[in-house]
Design a protein around this motif. Structure first.
Motif, PDB file in Angstrom:
ATOM      1  N   LYS A 178       6.093  25.850 -24.565  1.00  0.00           N
ATOM      2  CA  LYS A 178       5.524  27.123 -23.753  1.00  0.00           C
ATOM      3  C   LYS A 178       6.513  28.280 -24.054  1.00  0.00           C
ATOM      4  O   LYS A 178       6.574  29.272 -23.115  1.00  0.00           O
ATOM      5  N   GLY A 179       7.192  28.200 -25.156  1.00  0.00           N
ATOM      6  CA  GLY A 179       7.899  29.450 -25.514  1.00  0.00           C
ATOM      7  C   GLY A 179       9.306  29.740 -25.094  1.00  0.00           C
ATOM      8  O   GLY A 179      10.051  30.609 -25.055  1.00  0.00           O
ATOM      9  N   GLY A 180      10.208  28.587 -24.702  1.00  0.00           N
ATOM     10  CA  GLY A 180      11.555  28.689 -24.297  1.00  0.00           C
ATOM     11  C   GLY A 180      12.420  29.234 -25.400  1.00  0.00           C
ATOM     12  O   GLY A 180      13.032  30.127 -24.938  1.00  0.00           O
ATOM     13  N   GLN A 181      12.187  28.652 -26.593  1.00  0.00           N
ATOM     14  CA  GLN A 181      13.023  29.259 -27.585  1.00  0.00           C
ATOM     15  C   GLN A 181      12.888  30.528 -27.656  1.00  0.00           C
ATOM     16  O   GLN A 181      13.638  31.379 -27.943  1.00  0.00           O
ATOM     17  N   GLU A 182      11.651  31.160 -27.654  1.00  0.00           N
ATOM     18  CA  GLU A 182      11.159  32.638 -27.779  1.00  0.00           C
ATOM     19  C   GLU A 182      11.911  33.492 -26.742  1.00  0.00           C
ATOM     20  O   GLU A 182      12.324  34.404 -26.946  1.00  0.00           O
ATOM     21  N   LEU A 183      11.886  32.938 -25.554  1.00  0.00           N
ATOM     22  CA  LEU A 183      12.566  33.506 -24.406  1.00  0.00           C
ATOM     23  C   LEU A 183      13.939  33.990 -24.603  1.00  0.00           C
ATOM     24  O   LEU A 183      14.222  34.790 -24.295  1.00  0.00           O
ATOM     25  N   LEU A 184      14.590  32.674 -25.093  1.00  0.00           N
ATOM     26  CA  LEU A 184      16.218  32.767 -25.344  1.00  0.00           C
ATOM     27  C   LEU A 184      16.394  34.011 -26.369  1.00  0.00           C
ATOM     28  O   LEU A 184      17.122  34.699 -26.101  1.00  0.00           O
ATOM     29  N   ASP A 185      15.528  33.906 -27.489  1.00  0.00           N
ATOM     30  CA  ASP A 185      15.722  35.092 -28.577  1.00  0.00           C
ATOM     31  C   ASP A 185      15.505  36.353 -28.013  1.00  0.00           C
ATOM     32  O   ASP A 185      16.526  37.181 -28.448  1.00  0.00           O
ATOM     33  N   LEU A 186      14.531  36.393 -27.027  1.00  0.00           N
ATOM     34  CA  LEU A 186      14.148  37.846 -26.421  1.00  0.00           C
ATOM     35  C   LEU A 186      15.234  38.375 -25.654  1.00  0.00           C
ATOM     36  O   LEU A 186      15.471  39.449 -25.718  1.00  0.00           O
ATOM     37  N   ILE A 187      15.757  37.513 -24.773  1.00  0.00           N
ATOM     38  CA  ILE A 187      16.753  38.039 -23.858  1.00  0.00           C
ATOM     39  C   ILE A 187      18.291  38.371 -24.720  1.00  0.00           C
ATOM     40  O   ILE A 187      19.093  39.210 -24.535  1.00  0.00           O
ATOM     41  N   GLU A 188      18.404  37.160 -25.642  1.00  0.00           N
ATOM     42  CA  GLU A 188      19.784  37.124 -26.570  1.00  0.00           C
ATOM     43  C   GLU A 188      19.658  38.524 -27.160  1.00  0.00           C
ATOM     44  O   GLU A 188      20.736  39.057 -27.518  1.00  0.00           O
TER      45      GLU A 188
END
Ligand code: FES
Lengths: 513, 81
Positions: B17-27
């Motif tokens: 559900k997009g966990g990796q993408e969230l990480l990328d986005l905030i990093e």
């Protein structure tokens, strides 16, 4: 303007989790759960309500439409054809035959879900409200066909007269005129997408090579592909051992915490008897193509080919055959790594049923080739495997690491990234020839660029004339495939690290004749 | 200054559900550069109800369920001093 790189249609939505992906994945998970939990066929009717459970719409103008789209997606997840648009009837009347461990899939793989298609404008120019109705109005002056007039508030483009030359857009000082193209058509490198008489996207299956890139480029999620997850689950429950061959891009697909060995452990937990790296098949192919190339370089052959074209990407091969038949004869006739890996499995266990796991939708189409169909039973994408893991309640990030897999060479594992195939073949060819020589080669990724490359080769526009030509349908190679889960930059890094861990560098160092 | 610990769930359900993408986005968000934040991918936080409540992000030990990128950014902003 802030200095940001311009993104291609393939890059715009990659690495971002969108509601489109969310719905896609929820449907797959619901369907996989339905089968794993043993619900009756009629359960499929509840899936649209489980996913679109609110009384008010979230993405569209009505929940009814949202559910209609999910229904169609659920059909695709079973491998069924879409219902004809507007046709009356329940979704389940023909679902039972799909609940089997036999091959069920039929063409076409890639389908436009009309209920979801927003009938985007195709290739046209539009005035936005950036227009200031300026005194100079170069737009109407440069228009060669009097399609631009200056209206009361802004410039107006007469779509009937417009010949889409783009001069008005080029001349506008406010960048107020934009070119609109439907994202699906933009993503299609073989021009297979046009509009039907009502403006819905329509796929020309004579041209379509099932690369699946339109599916991940449509911002409304109106294109979907058929899946074999249902039949795979039934097969896993059957008597015969089921093996899975995993494409080299598998590394890192299930998040930063999941090591390759954990994915393999998780696959075994859901019932696969064994796991083989497709990179092994890549090695077999590298060796075959390198011999062909070595012969071509040393002119030791009666081979009429002018270069060796790579054969591992089925979408590229098919696109070349359809669009540049004269060039396509240069493509190696060797089978894809998927087939070679399947041969290895069948040698290990003649009883085996074989599932290919990868980023690729074109592989589903490749399996209709009779020689391939004999060896590979089903194809599943990483995204579909995610649904299976959820349905079986197996979380790869919780796995205890088993021993590492080691079927392939460093260069074989690097096939997943664009340029990797050519690199592998060049390195192996030089080893065969026993000398460091310069072999001219060229490569392209995305079908549009691949077709451009073939055109340039045909017109002798590439010099020196390449002896090796690599084609990859997906952006950045297989790691950019439509069935992937991992953001591109992460996937690339992971594939590189994993290749470095291979025990040997070249295929010839571990494959026997 | 107390560091803000941001644990982004990268368990199976949240990843899908997009966990990796969230990480990328905030990093990569310019607001959250510097060392005030610790962004850490973590295993299943055991509160996703098999994905129904994914994705989950835990900020200083408090779990945020079904978090959207927009809401994550606005929540993290309240920690900037
Ligand atoms: S997978 Fe994230 S909380 Fe369970």
């Amino acid at each position: 303007m802030p200095d940001l790189p311009k993104l291609s249609i393939f890059e715009k939505m990659r690495g971002i989790f969108t509601p489109v992906k969310n719905v896609r994945r929820q449907v797959l998970t619901e369907v996989a759960r339905m089968i794993v939990e043993g619900h009756p066929p009629s359960y499929i009717e509840t899936i649209p309500y489980n996913i679109i459970s609110k009384d008010t719409p979230t993405y569209r103008e009505s929940v009814f439409r949202e559910r209609a789209i999910v229904r169609e997606r659920a059909r695709l997840a079973f491998g069924l054809d879409l219902k004809e648009f507007g046709a009356h009837g329940p979704i389940i009347d023909d679902v039972t035959p799909a609940m089997t461990d036999k091959k069920f899939l039929s063409r076409p793989i890639v389908n436009v879900i009309k209920a979801g298609c927003e009938r985007c404008e195709t290739d046209s120019f539009w005035v936005t409200n950036n227009c200031r109705k300026c005194m100079a109005h170069p737009c109407s002056i440069v228009c060669p066909v009097e399609a631009v007039t200056i209206g009361e508030k802004a410039a107006i483009i007469d779509q009937e007269k417009c010949i889409r030359c783009g001069r008005c857009a080029q001349a506008c000082p406010y960048n107020a005129i934009v070119h609109r193209e439907r994202p699906c058509a933009q993503a299609c490198g073989v021009n297979a997408i046009s509009s039907d008489e009502n403006g819905f996207a329509e796929i020309d299956y004579e041209k379509c090579v099932s690369c699946g890139l339109c599916i991940v480029s449509c911002p409304f999620g109106a294109i979907g592909e058929k899946s074999e997850i249902v039949q795979i689950i039934y097969t896993l429950r059957g008597e015969k051992p089921v093996y899975v061959e995993i494409a080299p891009s598998f590394v890192g697909q299930f998040g930063p915490l999941v090591k390759p060995s954990m994915i393999i452990a998780a696959l075994k937990q859901i019932g696969f008897a064994g796991v083989v790296e497709v990179a092994y098949g890549a090695d077999v192919d590298t060796l075959i193509l390198s011999r062909e190339l070595a012969d071509l370089v040393s002119k030791k052959t009666k081979d009429k080919r002018r270069y060796i074209g790579t054969s591992c990407c089925p979408a590229w091969v098919l696109a070349a055959i359809t669009n540049f038949p004269k060039q396509a004869i240069n493509i190696s006739e060797s089978f894809t790594p998927m087939v070679e890996a399947a041969r290895k499995i069948k040698k290990m266990d003649p009883e085996a049923r074989v599932v290919f796991l990868g980023p690729c939708i074109a592989k589903k189409n490749e399996c209709f080739t009779p020689e391939v169909a004999e060896l590979v039973d089903f194809v599943m994408t990483f995204e579909e495997l995610g649904a299976l893991f959820q349905a079986f309640s197996i979380d790869p990030s919780e796995m205890n690491v088993e021993e590492e897999i080691s079927d392939a060479s460093e260069v074989g594992r690097a096939y997943a990234v664009a340029g990797g195939v050519a690199d592998a073949i060049l390195a192996q060819t030089k080893e065969i020839l026993g000398k460091e020589i310069d072999i001219p080669f060229t490569s392209a990724d995305t079908l549009a660029d691949c077709m451009m490359m073939l055109k340039n080769i045909q017109n002798s526009k590439i010099s020196p004339r390449p002896l090796l030509v690599e084609g990859m349908a997906c952006p950045y190679g297989c790691i950019g495939g439509p069935g992937t889960l991992s953001p591109l930059h992460r996937a690339k890094r992971k594939v590189e690290t994993f290749s470095k861990r291979a025990k040997v560098k070249l295929p010839s160092q571990h494959l026997k004749e | 200054m107390r560091k803000v610990s941001v644990e982004v769930c990268c368990g199976l359900h949240c990843s899908l559900k997009g966990g990796q993408e969230l990480l990328d986005l905030i990093e990569s968000n310019p607001l959250f550069q510097g060392d005030q934040f610790d962004f850490i991918p973590v295993n299943c936080l055991q509160c996703c109800d098999d994905g129904a409540l994914s994705p989950v992000v835990s900020i200083n030990g408090e779990n945020y369920m079904k978090i959207t990128p927009e809401r994550l950014v606005s929540t993290l902003r309240t920690f900037i001093n």
